[in-house]
Structure formats: C-alpha cells, structure tokens
Design an enzyme around this catalytic site. Sequence first.
Site, PDB file in Angstrom:
ATOM      1  N   ARG A 185      36.583 -83.525 -42.070  1.00 48.56           N
ATOM      2  CA  ARG A 185      37.039 -82.889 -40.641  1.00 48.56           C
ATOM      3  C   ARG A 185      37.913 -81.968 -40.673  1.00 48.56           C
ATOM      4  O   ARG A 185      38.910 -81.733 -39.815  1.00 48.56           O
ATOM      5  CB  ARG A 185      37.524 -84.154 -39.752  1.00 48.56           C
ATOM      6  CG  ARG A 185      36.565 -85.347 -39.686  1.00 48.56           C
ATOM      7  CD  ARG A 185      35.422 -85.301 -38.938  1.00 48.56           C
ATOM      8  NE  ARG A 185      34.487 -86.270 -38.693  1.00 48.56           N
ATOM      9  CZ  ARG A 185      33.816 -86.765 -39.538  1.00 48.56           C
ATOM     10  NH1 ARG A 185      33.520 -86.068 -40.695  1.00 48.56           N
ATOM     11  NH2 ARG A 185      33.170 -87.855 -39.338  1.00 48.56           N
ATOM     12  N   SER A 188      35.160 -90.107 -31.801  1.00 45.47           N
ATOM     13  CA  SER A 188      36.430 -90.502 -32.400  1.00 45.47           C
ATOM     14  C   SER A 188      37.479 -89.643 -32.115  1.00 45.47           C
ATOM     15  O   SER A 188      37.587 -88.357 -32.368  1.00 45.47           O
ATOM     16  CB  SER A 188      36.177 -90.321 -33.769  1.00 45.47           C
ATOM     17  OG  SER A 188      35.014 -90.996 -34.242  1.00 45.47           O
ATOM     18  N   GLU A 244      41.447 -81.577 -30.396  1.00 45.95           N
ATOM     19  CA  GLU A 244      42.607 -80.343 -30.076  1.00 45.95           C
ATOM     20  C   GLU A 244      43.011 -80.470 -28.696  1.00 45.95           C
ATOM     21  O   GLU A 244      42.281 -80.431 -27.781  1.00 45.95           O
ATOM     22  CB  GLU A 244      42.147 -78.909 -30.436  1.00 45.95           C
ATOM     23  CG  GLU A 244      43.170 -77.857 -30.487  1.00 45.95           C
ATOM     24  CD  GLU A 244      42.868 -76.449 -30.609  1.00 45.95           C
ATOM     25  OE1 GLU A 244      41.693 -76.281 -30.933  1.00 45.95           O
ATOM     26  OE2 GLU A 244      43.971 -75.568 -30.558  1.00 45.95           O
TER      27      GLU A 244
HETATM   28  C1  LIG Z   1      30.307 -88.952 -27.927  1.00 45.58           C
HETATM   29  C2  LIG Z   1      30.831 -87.972 -29.045  1.00 45.58           C
HETATM   30  C3  LIG Z   1      30.373 -88.304 -30.500  1.00 45.58           C
HETATM   31  C4  LIG Z   1      30.933 -87.453 -31.476  1.00 45.58           C
HETATM   32  N1  LIG Z   1      30.472 -87.697 -32.663  1.00 45.58           N
HETATM   33  C5  LIG Z   1      31.030 -87.030 -33.764  1.00 45.58           C
HETATM   34  C6  LIG Z   1      30.640 -87.255 -35.082  1.00 45.58           C
HETATM   35  O1  LIG Z   1      29.824 -88.188 -35.463  1.00 45.58           O
HETATM   36  N2  LIG Z   1      31.160 -86.423 -36.150  1.00 45.58           N
HETATM   37  C7  LIG Z   1      31.827 -85.278 -35.507  1.00 45.58           C
HETATM   38  O2  LIG Z   1      32.102 -84.706 -36.800  1.00 45.58           O
HETATM   39  N3  LIG Z   1      32.139 -84.909 -34.560  1.00 45.58           N
HETATM   40  C8  LIG Z   1      31.770 -85.924 -33.524  1.00 45.58           C
HETATM   41  N4  LIG Z   1      32.100 -85.579 -32.052  1.00 45.58           N
HETATM   42  C9  LIG Z   1      33.115 -84.680 -32.017  1.00 45.58           C
HETATM   43  C10 LIG Z   1      32.390 -83.254 -31.540  1.00 45.58           C
HETATM   44  O3  LIG Z   1      31.305 -83.259 -31.028  1.00 45.58           O
HETATM   45  C11 LIG Z   1      32.127 -82.046 -32.453  1.00 45.58           C
HETATM   46  O4  LIG Z   1      33.415 -81.782 -33.195  1.00 45.58           O
HETATM   47  C12 LIG Z   1      31.831 -81.036 -32.021  1.00 45.58           C
HETATM   48  O5  LIG Z   1      31.254 -80.074 -33.189  1.00 45.58           O
HETATM   49  C13 LIG Z   1      32.301 -79.962 -31.386  1.00 45.58           C
HETATM   50  O6  LIG Z   1      31.553 -79.040 -30.560  1.00 45.58           O
HETATM   51  P1  LIG Z   1      31.860 -78.512 -29.201  1.00 45.58           P
HETATM   52  O7  LIG Z   1      30.964 -76.944 -29.063  1.00 45.58           O
HETATM   53  O8  LIG Z   1      32.007 -79.400 -28.247  1.00 45.58           O
HETATM   54  O9  LIG Z   1      33.335 -77.890 -29.647  1.00 45.58           O
HETATM   55  P2  LIG Z   1      34.593 -77.782 -28.470  1.00 45.58           P
HETATM   56  O10 LIG Z   1      35.077 -79.086 -28.194  1.00 45.58           O
HETATM   57  O11 LIG Z   1      34.091 -76.787 -27.401  1.00 45.58           O
HETATM   58  O12 LIG Z   1      35.748 -77.021 -29.491  1.00 45.58           O
HETATM   59  C14 LIG Z   1      36.094 -77.581 -30.479  1.00 45.58           C
HETATM   60  C15 LIG Z   1      37.133 -76.753 -31.208  1.00 45.58           C
HETATM   61  O13 LIG Z   1      36.323 -75.680 -31.667  1.00 45.58           O
HETATM   62  C16 LIG Z   1      36.754 -74.356 -31.367  1.00 45.58           C
HETATM   63  N5  LIG Z   1      35.357 -73.499 -31.148  1.00 45.58           N
HETATM   64  C17 LIG Z   1      34.245 -73.895 -30.454  1.00 45.58           C
HETATM   65  N6  LIG Z   1      33.192 -73.105 -30.681  1.00 45.58           N
HETATM   66  C18 LIG Z   1      33.770 -72.251 -31.397  1.00 45.58           C
HETATM   67  C19 LIG Z   1      33.391 -71.086 -31.861  1.00 45.58           C
HETATM   68  N7  LIG Z   1      32.153 -70.683 -31.609  1.00 45.58           N
HETATM   69  N8  LIG Z   1      34.189 -70.215 -32.767  1.00 45.58           N
HETATM   70  C20 LIG Z   1      35.467 -70.601 -33.048  1.00 45.58           C
HETATM   71  N9  LIG Z   1      35.801 -71.760 -32.689  1.00 45.58           N
HETATM   72  C21 LIG Z   1      35.181 -72.559 -31.696  1.00 45.58           C
HETATM   73  C22 LIG Z   1      37.428 -74.667 -29.910  1.00 45.58           C
HETATM   74  O14 LIG Z   1      38.244 -73.591 -29.835  1.00 45.58           O
HETATM   75  C23 LIG Z   1      37.991 -75.898 -30.410  1.00 45.58           C
HETATM   76  O15 LIG Z   1      39.318 -75.788 -31.199  1.00 45.58           O
HETATM   77  C24 LIG Z   1      31.752 -86.571 -31.137  1.00 45.58           C
HETATM   78  C25 LIG Z   1      31.994 -85.966 -29.740  1.00 45.58           C
HETATM   79  C26 LIG Z   1      31.599 -86.821 -28.783  1.00 45.58           C
HETATM   80  C27 LIG Z   1      31.934 -86.763 -27.436  1.00 45.58           C
END
Ligand SMILES: Cc1cc2nc3c(=O)[nH]c(=O)nc-3n(C[C@H](O)[C@H](O)[C@H](O)COP(=O)(O)OP(=O)(O)OC[C@H]3O[C@@H](n4cnc5c(N)ncnc54)[C@H](O)[C@@H]3O)c2cc1C
Length: 330
Positions: A162, A230, A328
Amino acid sequence: MTPDFDLQRHNTLGLPARARFGATITQADELASLLSEAAARGLPFRVLGGGSNVVLRPVFDGVIGLMAIAGREILGRRGDHTLVRVGAGENWHRLVEWTIQHDLPGLENLAGIPGTVGAAPIQNIGAYGCELVERFESLVALDTEDNALKTFSRDDCDFSYRQSMFKRTPGRFIVVSVTLALPNAWRPNLGYPGLNTLASDTDARTIMQTVVTVRNRKLPDWRKLGNAGSFFHNPIVEADVADRLAADHPQAPRYPGADGRVKLSAAWLIERCGFKGHRLGSAGVSDQHALVVVNHGGATQQEISDLAGQIVSAVEARFGVRLVQEPELL
Ligand SMILES: Cc1cc2nc3c(=O)[nH]c(=O)nc-3n(C[C@H](O)[C@H](O)[C@H](O)COP(=O)(O)OP(=O)(O)OC[C@H]3O[C@@H](n4cnc5c(N)ncnc54)[C@H](O)[C@@H]3O)c2cc1C
C-alpha cells in the site's frame, strides 16, 4: 475552472466537501494550463479519481482536477507478457472486466476495487493475494515541478505494501496513463481465503466473479453506506513485537511480511477493542467489517477523524501497535 466546486458525490465516504475551483481533465495536455491557472491564483492543485481513498475536508482551498482521461489499448506481446495501456480516468473494475473479455487474464484477483486506473499505482492496490506491482509495466505522469510528462518504470515507482514513491510525494505527480503487463502463460492465483476452495483449473472470469461475490458479502456497499474501504493498513511489525502479542493473544492472526517482519490484522486488533458497530455521531465502524469506517448519513470529516483517532489510541493502548490511516486526509 468551475468555482465553489461540489465534491460530495466525488467521494465514496459521501462527506460534504467543496473545492475553491474544480475542473474535469479529459486530456493530458489540459493539465499544464490548469496548473498555471492554479499557480497564478496562488492555489494548490490536487487530482481526484473516484474519491474512494480520501477523507475530504469541508473546504479544499485550491483547485481539484477530476481525472477523466479515457482509453484502453492492447499494445501487443512483449516477451512473456501482453502490454495494455490505459488512461488514468478509466474505472479500475471495468478495466478488469474488459481484460477478461479480451482473454487477457491477470487482473481478476483485483476485481471490485473502486476508483480509477490512475490512482491504482498511488497505493499499489492489492487484494486477494495480488498487488498491482505484479502486473505493472510503467506509467506516464506529469511532474508538477517542471510541467514535463515523464515515464516511470516499476523500479522508479518503488512499490511496497500500500505504498509507492507517489504516495510519499503527495500531489507532485499526476498520472495520465498506466501500462500493465499481463502474463501470456497465466495461472490462477487461488491461495487466498475465499478463493482456495475453487478448483485448480478455474478460469479467470470465474475467479473475478468469485472475488466480487466475496467482496460484496464482506464489505458494506459504499453507494448505500458511505465508506473508503479499509481505513487502516495492516500493521507490519518486527517479529519480537508480534511474538509478544502472540504470547498474550495466541489467536491473533499473523502473516509473513517482508524482511522477516510480521503482518498483523488491523481488523482483529480493532474488533478486540470493541469498535465493531461502534458509532460516534454519524460516523461509525461497520458492523460487517471492523476495518471499515462508515458514514451513517450526514457525517463530517471531523467526526470521521475523531473516530479514527479513538481507534488508533485504543489499539495502541491495548496492544502497543500504532495503526496508520490508509485514506489521505485531503
Ligand atoms: C469499498 C472499498 C473497497 C476498497 N478495497 C480496496 C482493496 O481491496 N485494495 C486496495 O488497495 N484499495 C481498496 N480501496 C481503496 C481505493 O479504492 C483504492 O485505493 C483506489 O485505487 C483509489 O482510487 P480513486 O480513483 O478513488 O482514488 P482517489 O480516492 O480519488 O485518490 C486517492 C489518492 O490518489 C491520488 N490520485 C488519484 N488519481 C491520481 C492520478 N491520476 N495521479 C496522481 N494521483 C492521483 C489522489 O490525489 C489521492 O491522494 C477500497 C475502497 C473502497 C471504497
């Protein structure tokens, strides 16, 4: 840029949040002008994907770029792998489905993770015995320090559990595309609980569907009960710390970590402190899964952060292990 930009429907916790300005990014070449507009106003710029790994403050005094760069392209075979290049704004789970439809297995264990492709490398997403790093070839990101597009190899990204170089330098790099390397000689990865009862010749589509079914059973649906998955990392501790915990709590789960260290279950530690189903105002801990902090409706960032603080203090006081928050605070 749109002023007073509403972010409530752009975060899976469903927290009320606004940004001074917001804009949707559909092409990489829009970034330079957005960044210079933000700089001209003296405002910070941050990118948001699906908002599934953030706890948003009520007001972000800056510019939010919503990542929506589309595109999926099979680049062809290279050695033992087939390379696939994907725009950062593509939905992660839909990409997994698309690769399976194109007979390109390898991502099925990572099915059902919300959010965008561009965010997947930020924390090296992982689930069901697979991490992104295992399928990663390279990415292209804009470096906000010199506004140049740069290519990053797997080594450059410095992935671990992570974690990545990008997570350690928040806001500096904006991922615009990710290239994945999917194995030509694919074999199912069925070692993880929930998958280990499947037959050894199970196909990738069935694994994907099983992962989604198990996830839906274990985790609350963020569309119905806001959450960010998580909320804490599983702590990775030195062996002597894990041994001391095991002496008092032989039933505490432990898994091998890197460099002889031991990974503990954050959910187990939190549940033992009595937090499962606990509420603080409109924030709470899921009664389905102790690692998931939820918004029962109308929760604020402050309530979520206060609850997280209570959990960290209680786990540290009881077990001497300090939990680290995964989403974050933005
Ligand atoms: C129900 C649920 C289940 C989940 N299960 C998992 C799991 O099994 N495993 C896991 O690892 N995670 C899990 N997550 C966490 C999350 O889904 C992941 O970390 C996912 O990759 C975040 O994507 P996002 O586009 O929503 O990022 P965001 O929440 O929009 O952003 C997260 C971070 O990444 C940065 N960011 C976003 N896009 C970019 C980009 N293009 N360039 C640079 N920085 C960027 C943002 O600034 C922020 O700091 C889960 C979340 C939920 C709600």
